[in-house]
Write an enzyme that holds these catalytic residues in place. Structure first.
Site, short mmCIF file in Angstrom:
data_model
loop_
_atom_site.label_atom_id
_atom_site.label_comp_id
_atom_site.label_asym_id
_atom_site.label_seq_id
_atom_site.Cartn_x
_atom_site.Cartn_y
_atom_site.Cartn_z
N ASP A 1 -4.36 41.69 56.30
CA ASP A 1 -4.90 42.91 55.72
C ASP A 1 -3.90 44.04 55.99
O ASP A 1 -2.77 43.79 56.45
CB ASP A 1 -6.29 43.22 56.27
CG ASP A 1 -6.28 43.62 57.74
OD1 ASP A 1 -5.21 43.57 58.39
OD2 ASP A 1 -7.36 43.98 58.26
N TYR B 1 -7.24 36.98 50.58
CA TYR B 1 -7.48 37.54 51.90
C TYR B 1 -8.87 37.18 52.42
O TYR B 1 -9.02 36.70 53.54
CB TYR B 1 -7.31 39.07 51.91
CG TYR B 1 -7.90 39.65 53.16
CD1 TYR B 1 -7.22 39.55 54.37
CD2 TYR B 1 -9.19 40.20 53.18
CE1 TYR B 1 -7.78 40.00 55.55
CE2 TYR B 1 -9.76 40.65 54.36
CZ TYR B 1 -9.04 40.55 55.53
OH TYR B 1 -9.61 40.98 56.71
N GLU C 1 -16.59 41.22 55.65
CA GLU C 1 -15.25 41.25 55.05
C GLU C 1 -15.27 41.87 53.66
O GLU C 1 -14.35 42.60 53.28
CB GLU C 1 -14.65 39.84 55.01
CG GLU C 1 -14.24 39.30 56.36
CD GLU C 1 -13.14 40.13 57.02
OE1 GLU C 1 -12.39 40.82 56.31
OE2 GLU C 1 -13.05 40.10 58.26
#
Length: 352
Positions: free
Chosen positions: A143, A125, A43
């Site tokens: 996202d 996020y 990520e």
């Protein structure tokens, strides 16, 4: 709660079970969550970077540092060099800070959004994505791909970035309590492979019957984006100083633009202004051309100057190192300075 809050996630998860992308950091649909270290690493790497660009870097990092404890004890310069070319170098510095914090906690990542947010470098996020994908938590993961899917699903015509609060609220409304990680990844996959920014493939979309943007006949119009502002243009110089088949490289300051990376000396250019034009030595210098590079907030025209004087070993000021030209690709130069190095060596046949 409207019917779509149940039918949308069910239709999407059914589609994901059949069409999930096979990615090296991902568990198969319905399988237990993967190693939090691999989820977190992927990520961080994927922030503003494509899956195709990340795959090789992910493979390199997980071979070299297969656990968060291994990464935590890595030398800063080794990690920064391994990150070279991936861009957004503050991510690499945050990666190390976070790995060391997790290692200090016994090598275990927190399993909640709140706990993950407390780690260095984890924003909203990333914390939500790791909580959902690694720990199966219900989390609202938004996202750029998810943003596009939701904006089209509800035909949200307020322009970005102002529409993001509404997009998040709509994403929250359809996020199920179960299969949090699969749902997050299904939304990402839908945006990446079907609900694409250009020419969305609506006939293949499992949510087409619910999509208000498709009903308008112009799904590609969403999400609505505010007009782009022109990026400032900056100019600077980089300096090539060579002796005994080595080139002089410096270490950039730990914070700021390309922080902590090895680089050629330069004249202090930045996002805020042009460089001074002054080199680290009095000269003589010869122009070797220029390279261009686009950063997030500005574009740069970097002119390269090659030192023509002799006996420079004792004259170069500041901290640095003489790096063998035959091993230059191992120095981990950022893309900008790698371009400049190729330019300097183009006439010598040292580097293609």
């Amino acid at each position: 709660m409207d019917a779509s809050s149940d039918t949308i996630p069910r239709a999407l998860l059914d589609w994901y079970d059949a069409h999930a992308r096979d990615l090296p950091w991902r568990a198969r649909p319905g399988a237990p969550a993967t190693d939090p270290y691999r989820v977190w690493l992927s990520e961080v790497m994927l922030q503003q970077t494509t899956v195709a660009a990340v795959k090789d870097y992910f493979a390199l990092f997980t071979r070299r540092w297969p656990s968060v404890e291994a990464l935590a004890v890595a030398a800063d310069e080794d990690v920064m060099a391994a990150w070279a070319g991936l861009g957004y170098y503050a991510r690499a510095r945050n990666l190390l800070a976070c790995a060391r914090e997790v290692a200090a906690r016994g090598g275990r990542f927190p399993d909640t959004e709140a706990g993950l947010r407390a780690l260095p470098g984890l924003g909203a996020y990333t914390a939500a994505a790791v909580a959902a994908i690694a720990f199966g938590r219900r989390a609202v993961v938004v996202d750029a791909n998810v943003e596009r899917v939701v904006a089209r699903l509800y035909a949200i015509d307020a322009p970005l970035p102002g529409a993001r609060a509404l997009i998040r609220a709509k994403a929250d409304a359809i996020t199920p309590d179960a299969r949090g990680g699969d749902f997050a990844q299904a939304m990402m996959d839908l945006g990446a492979t079907v609900c694409t920014s250009r020419a969305p493939r609506c006939l293949l979309c499992p949510l087409s019957a619910h999509c208000r943007a498709r009903a308008t006949g112009e799904p590609g119009r969403f999400p609505v984006k505010a007009p782009r502002q022109a990026k400032p243009e900056r100019r600077g110089r980089a300096f090539w100083i060579e002796r005994d088949a080595c080139v002089w490289l410096v270490r950039r300051p730990g914070r700021g633009m390309l922080g902590g990376m090895r680089a050629l000396p330069d004249d202090g250019w930045s996002a805020r202004g042009d460089g001074s034009g002054e080199g680290p030595l009095a000269g003589p210098w010869e122009s070797a051309g220029k390279v261009g590079h686009v950063f997030t907030h500005f574009s740069l025209e970097l002119h390269l100057a090659v030192y023509l004087g002799g006996q420079c070993a004792s004259l170069v000021p500041g901290d640095g190192e003489w790096w063998p030209l035959e091993r230059l690709e191992e120095a981990g130069l950022p893309t900008l300075f790698a371009k400049a190095a190729r330019l300097a060596l183009a006439g010598t046949g040292e580097l293609a």
